[in-house]
Write an enzyme that holds these catalytic residues in place. Structure first.
Site, mmCIF file in Angstrom:
data_model
loop_
_atom_site.group_PDB
_atom_site.id
_atom_site.type_symbol
_atom_site.label_atom_id
_atom_site.label_comp_id
_atom_site.label_asym_id
_atom_site.label_seq_id
_atom_site.Cartn_x
_atom_site.Cartn_y
_atom_site.Cartn_z
ATOM 1 N N ARG A 177 -3.052 9.023 1.466
ATOM 2 C CA ARG A 177 -2.245 8.098 0.647
ATOM 3 C C ARG A 177 -1.000 8.850 0.204
ATOM 4 N NH1 ARG A 177 -3.404 3.896 -4.240
ATOM 5 N NH2 ARG A 177 -4.416 2.851 -2.507
ATOM 6 N N GLN A 189 -5.961 -2.317 2.841
ATOM 7 C CA GLN A 189 -6.072 -3.429 1.892
ATOM 8 C C GLN A 189 -6.189 -4.756 2.632
ATOM 9 O OE1 GLN A 189 -6.071 -3.816 -1.663
ATOM 10 N NE2 GLN A 189 -6.529 -5.914 -1.051
ATOM 11 N N ASP A 207 1.051 -9.549 -5.864
ATOM 12 C CA ASP A 207 0.901 -8.128 -6.165
ATOM 13 C C ASP A 207 1.839 -7.822 -7.332
ATOM 14 O OD1 ASP A 207 0.199 -5.466 -6.059
ATOM 15 O OD2 ASP A 207 1.330 -5.002 -4.238
#
Length: 305
Positions: free
Chosen positions: A100, A130, A222
């Site tokens: 990440r 995701q 989001d």
């Protein structure tokens, strides 16, 4: 050697296979409890994480493997040590890396010098793990994702980019509503146009949340301000104030619509408390399914199933 860097690297058939594998792992965990026996998975995270870190850490353990977590302070990619040196070194110790990072370019550099599989656990460009979890969730609840109208309302960010890749590849219908200055990357849209010609998918760009939400089966959002953008928070609040999923927006969608959010949520900004806690909300099922997506990705990169 298989990497999991971006959904654009997959065909529709491969994405469906990964979704099916994820659901098989979820429904038949005993079949996979030794799938990664003897394997070591390293988690290198430059950014904070709850769901992604937990999914891959627990996922590796439940598949019979071992997990090692490296915090941002330990490795400091590109600062304490060159990315190429980190990639070459860690390749001698373990079997796969879950990375990440802030920069997608840093991720690609790591892949270039790695002799083991690399999984993109989020970059500033895309968030493919995701969206695989989201596809699992929609398959569970709605069956054929191609039959759905999915409305994404908010920032044209990394989550949005991976949604675009996924739905253009599988032939879905994704309607994006974002402020004009915060719409998705043009190169991502060009890629989607190529994929959609083959799949008959529809990716619609708009700046009206109402048009996007009308008749939608799925409402997705989001945060307005992602990690690393904190200095822009006040500016973004003003720009995005009309791009909130609230009761009025939900009323425009189908009566049985579901509301999705990749979390963490800024309640009262991109989504209201009432919607997040409503019967339409499936955000915690989304979060749970990140585990099965992670497991499927680990099995795919390490076992080739």
């Amino acid at each position: 050697m298989r990497h999991f860097v971006s959904l654009k690297d997959f065909s529709a058939e491969q994405l469906h296979e990964l979704v099916d594998l994820s659901l098989d792992i979820k429904n038949n965990p005993q079949r996979y409890e030794n799938a990664l026996s003897g394997k070591y998975v390293g988690l290198i995270f430059e950014k904070p994480s709850l769901r992604t870190k937990t999914a891959f850490y627990v996922g590796a353990l439940e598949l019979g493997g071992k997990a090692i977590y490296y915090s941002p302070e330990e490795i400091q990619l590109g600062r304490r040590e060159k990315i190429s040196d980190v990639a070459a070194t860690i390749s001698t110790f373990i079997d796969a890396v879950v990375l990440r990072t802030f920069s997608h370019e840093a991720l690609l550099e790591f892949v270039k010098f790695s002799s083991l599989p690399v999984i993109n656990a989020l970059s500033d460009l895309v968030h493919p793990t995701q969206i695989l979890g989201d596809l699992i969730t929609l398959k569970e609840l709605k069956n054929d994702v191609k039959d759905l109208k999915v409305a994404y309302i908010g920032d044209g960010n990394n989550v949005c980019h991976s949604l675009i890749h996924a739905f253009s590849i599988i032939g879905g219908n994704l309607h994006i509503a974002a402020p004009k200055q915060y719409q998705p990357d043009k190169k991502i849209m060009q890629e989607a146009g190529i994929f959609a010609k083959q799949s008959c998918g529809r990716i619609t760009l708009d700046n009206s949340p109402q048009r996007a939400a009308e008749g939608a089966d799925v409402l997705y959002t989001d945060v307005w301000t992602s990690m690393g953008q904190e200095k822009e928070q006040q500016k973004r609040k003003k720009v995005f104030k009309n791009f909130q999923i609230n009761d009025a927006i939900v009323s425009l969608a189908k009566k049985d619509c579901v509301v999705m959010h990749c979390l963490p949520a800024h309640r009262g900004e991109e989504i209201t408390e009432s919607v997040l806690n409503s019967k339409h909300s499936i955000v915690f099922l989304q979060a749970e399914n990140r585990l099965y997506a992670a497991k499927a990705i680990l099995v795919w990169v390490l076992k080739g199933l």
